[in-house]
Design a protein around this motif. Structure first.
Motif, short mmCIF file in Angstrom:
data_model
loop_
_atom_site.label_atom_id
_atom_site.label_comp_id
_atom_site.label_asym_id
_atom_site.label_seq_id
_atom_site.Cartn_x
_atom_site.Cartn_y
_atom_site.Cartn_z
N TYR A 56 0.83 -1.21 0.00
CA TYR A 56 0.00 0.00 0.00
C TYR A 56 0.86 1.26 0.00
O TYR A 56 0.52 2.26 -0.63
N MET B 18 -10.63 0.50 6.33
CA MET B 18 -9.31 0.49 5.68
C MET B 18 -9.00 -0.91 5.18
O MET B 18 -9.32 -1.87 5.87
N PRO B 19 -8.34 -0.98 4.06
CA PRO B 19 -8.11 0.11 3.13
C PRO B 19 -9.37 0.42 2.34
O PRO B 19 -10.23 -0.46 2.17
#
Length: 103
Positions: free
Chosen positions: A39, A81-82
């Motif tokens: 990420y 999240m995400p």
């Protein structure tokens, strides 16, 4: 068509008692390498909002917050999240295992 391929990790050494390397401690460094690194690379803006650093994450307050943010019960919430909804069950389990050290 937009296709995104993320690495799929083997978290047995952290989560599976039958794995020969179990129990491997879940440190922030392991969490970063196994989950956050992808990420951080693919979505660098995420790191500017919540820095991917040990100093920022290794706290009970952040562990509690992160467990809540990735919980499937929050899937429909804008704070989940995400935001791309790509976290696997094993990745969620790894985050929970890491967070246990703070409780």
């Amino acid at each position: 068509v937009h296709l995104r391929v993320l690495p799929r990790g083997d978290f047995g050494r952290y989560l599976d008692p039958k794995d020969p390397q179990y129990p491997t401690p879940v440190t922030f460094e392991a969490l970063y390498e196994e989950i956050f690194k992808a990420y951080d690379f693919a979505y660098p803006i995420m790191g500017s909002i919540i820095p991917f650093t040990k100093a920022f994450y290794d706290k009970a307050e952040m562990a509690k917050k992160l467990v809540k943010l990735v919980d499937l019960s929050n899937w429909g919430d804008h704070k989940y999240m995400p935001v791309t909804r790509e976290l696997s069950d094993d990745q969620r389990a790894l985050i929970r295992k890491w967070a246990e050290q703070f409780f």
